[in-house]
Design a protein around this motif. Structure first.
Motif, PDB file in Angstrom:
ATOM      1  N   GLY A 225       0.445  -1.545   8.596  1.00 18.66           N
ATOM      2  CA  GLY A 225       0.699  -0.291   9.289  1.00 18.66           C
ATOM      3  C   GLY A 225      -0.513   0.613   9.295  1.00 18.66           C
ATOM      4  O   GLY A 225      -1.653   0.174   9.108  1.00 18.66           O
ATOM      5  N   GLU A 226      -0.285   1.914   9.502  1.00 13.54           N
ATOM      6  CA  GLU A 226      -1.384   2.875   9.558  1.00 13.54           C
ATOM      7  C   GLU A 226      -1.975   3.154   8.182  1.00 13.54           C
ATOM      8  O   GLU A 226      -3.190   3.143   8.005  1.00 13.54           O
ATOM      9  N   ASP A 227      -1.131   3.395   7.203  1.00 14.91           N
ATOM     10  CA  ASP A 227      -1.627   3.677   5.859  1.00 14.91           C
ATOM     11  C   ASP A 227      -0.569   3.284   4.831  1.00 14.91           C
ATOM     12  O   ASP A 227      -0.171   4.090   3.984  1.00 14.91           O
ATOM     13  N   GLU A 228      -0.120   2.034   4.941  1.00 16.38           N
ATOM     14  CA  GLU A 228       0.891   1.514   4.031  1.00 16.38           C
ATOM     15  C   GLU A 228       0.374   0.210   3.424  1.00 16.38           C
ATOM     16  O   GLU A 228      -0.574  -0.390   3.910  1.00 16.38           O
ATOM     17  N   PHE A 229       1.050  -0.216   2.358  1.00 18.13           N
ATOM     18  CA  PHE A 229       0.560  -1.356   1.593  1.00 18.13           C
ATOM     19  C   PHE A 229       1.710  -2.260   1.185  1.00 18.13           C
ATOM     20  O   PHE A 229       2.835  -1.802   0.967  1.00 18.13           O
ATOM     21  N   LEU A 230       1.409  -3.565   1.063  1.00 16.35           N
ATOM     22  CA  LEU A 230       2.321  -4.490   0.416  1.00 16.35           C
ATOM     23  C   LEU A 230       2.125  -4.349  -1.087  1.00 16.35           C
ATOM     24  O   LEU A 230       0.990  -4.266  -1.566  1.00 16.35           O
ATOM     25  N   ILE A 231       3.198  -4.311  -1.829  1.00 17.71           N
ATOM     26  CA  ILE A 231       3.089  -4.049  -3.269  1.00 17.71           C
ATOM     27  C   ILE A 231       2.456  -5.232  -4.011  1.00 17.71           C
ATOM     28  O   ILE A 231       2.713  -6.392  -3.700  1.00 17.71           O
ATOM     29  N   PRO A 232       1.615  -4.945  -5.020  1.00 13.30           N
ATOM     30  CA  PRO A 232       1.056  -6.007  -5.854  1.00 13.30           C
ATOM     31  C   PRO A 232       1.990  -6.387  -7.000  1.00 13.30           C
ATOM     32  O   PRO A 232       1.814  -7.414  -7.647  1.00 13.30           O
ATOM     33  N   THR A 233       2.978  -5.532  -7.268  1.00 15.14           N
ATOM     34  CA  THR A 233       3.949  -5.742  -8.341  1.00 15.14           C
ATOM     35  C   THR A 233       5.081  -4.736  -8.161  1.00 15.14           C
ATOM     36  O   THR A 233       4.873  -3.645  -7.619  1.00 15.14           O
TER      37      THR A 233
END
Length: 429
Positions: A225-233
């Motif tokens: 997305g624009e400023d979102e992330f997939l979680i590392p944990t």
């Protein structure tokens, strides 16, 4: 995040902590920024007091009919407002610089964390179980990547075809074993007092910031997305469930668990654990998170570590527990135990769980507090803890290697048999 007031008043302690962590901080820059910020705040307060006095004077002059003097006073107020506006802009710049500076400072190691330079100085605390003597049984053990391929349950080629390196496809009994491990971990945790959650895996920047993944580890994160992330944990989502909240002391400790897929770019890990499923870009993990009072958090770390150990004991996997030294401890942690499982392919113990007490470091970033009217007025920051309980992939690798048989089959640990529906994994068509 560290308390800015503490840093200001204890710079020598920060020097000592950072030196023990084998890093440094720009002490002069901090005090220069802090002095500028405090100077701006003082000047604004002085101007506000002057503006208030002039405003009162304008009212008096108007009542007295001294319009010319009143207009002159209004000009003074306008000039003050312009100065305040300019200083507000400067204050914003300084606040942003200081926030960024503080966001890059790691946590201060706790007293129980041993001082050491790097991972070679992590003291061992205890061991459980005895590594299997395959030579005495008359055969050479295989690595899990060979076992999984021979059994047709791990497909590295198709993982690479679909997504690239460090991705793996699980098939048949491999997929079933992954699911069995996840369900076994969750069933065990929930039966032992943890509340299960099913959180999203896409999060906002502030959510990653709250647990210390950002800004320092942005290169390891998957952007969407624009400023979102997939979680590392799942630590990220479970900890931030209470971001901006004030908890009640009588409800503490809170013990949470969740299964999520996890995503890591693994920047800087080139050449490390390139074979098998030890270090993947996508992996499944069951996480534990706790919220505790400062006086109870050390005991909660011990019990969290014991929880990860219990899972390995029930599976029958040999392991050891080490205490991470100051030069090896993670960015957000003040104390950490690593639980390392025995892997015959490495002829060594490899990390399978890392349990950390972060003190109030994450709570300060995510603004998580608690109230205890019987002990203090107002509210104060809670302590947060997190630990793997456990990653399914690394546990699968350990099971394949430790429970392999001479004919290439795998004996399923007894606690997993109700989930698997079998006691052995044999080659699949």
């Amino acid at each position: 995040m560290l308390d800015m007031k503490y840093v200001r008043e204890n710079p020598d302690a920060i020097d000592h902590a950072m030196a023990n962590r084998q890093t440094s901080w720009d002490r002069d820059r901090f005090f220069a920024l802090d002095a500028d910020r405090r100077s701006v705040i003082a000047e604004v307060e002085e101007l506000q007091a002057k503006r208030n006095a002039e405003s009162k004077r304008i009212g008096t002059l108007m009542r007295e009919g001294a319009r010319d003097e009143a207009e002159a006073a209004k000009d003074v107020v306008r000039q003050i407002n312009e100065k305040i506006e300019g200083l507000a802009s400067r204050r914003g710049e300084l606040d942003a610089e200081l926030d960024d500076f503080m966001a890059h400072l790691p946590n201060i190691p706790g007293e129980a964390t041993p001082v050491g330079v790097d991972e070679t100085e992590n003291p061992e605390r205890r061991r459980w179980g005895t590594p299997r003597d395959f030579a005495a049984e008359g055969f050479e053990p295989k690595a899990h990547w060979d076992l999984g391929t021979d059994l047709n349950i791990l497909d590295f080629d198709r993982g690479n075809k679909l997504s690239g390196s460090r991705f793996t496809v699980l098939g048949g009994a491999g997929a079933r074993l992954e699911r069995a491990l996840i369900n076994y971990f969750l069933d065990t945790h929930t039966a032992r007092g943890f509340k299960e959650w099913w959180p999203p895996v896409v999060v906002k920047r502030q959510t990653m910031y709250g647990t210390g993944q950002l800004p320092k580890f942005e290169d390891d994160a998957y952007h969407v997305g624009e400023d979102e992330f997939l979680i590392p944990t799942a630590e990220v989502v479970l900890t931030n469930l209470h971001a901006g909240e004030v908890l009640d002391a009588e409800d503490l400790p809170l013990r949470y668990t969740a299964f999520t897929p996890c995503f890591r770019e693994e920047a800087g890990s080139a050449g490390r654990d390139t074979r098998g499923i030890i270090r993947q870009h996508q992996f499944d993990k069951v996480e534990m998170v706790k919220f505790a009072t400062p006086e109870d958090s050390d005991a909660e770390l011990e019990s969290m570590t014991a929880e990860a150990e219990y899972l390995l004991q029930q599976l029958g996997l040999p392991y050891r527990v080490i205490s991470l030294c100051t030069g090896d401890i993670g960015f957000s942690a003040r104390q950490t135990y690593d639980v390392e499982v025995w892997l015959p392919s490495y002829n060594a113990y490899k990390e399978i769980s890392s349990c950390s007490n972060c003190g109030d470091f994450q709570a300060r970033r995510a603004n998580i507090k608690y109230r205890d009217p019987a002990s203090f007025k107002g509210s104060q920051f809670v302590h947060t803890l997190n630990g793997s309980g456990l990653p399914a992939g690394r546990t699968m690798a350990a099971i394949l290697e430790n429970f392999q048989n001479a004919d290439g089959s795998i004996t399923v640990p007894e606690v997993l048999r109700p989930y698997m529906g079998c006691d052995r994994i044999v080659p699949e068509a």
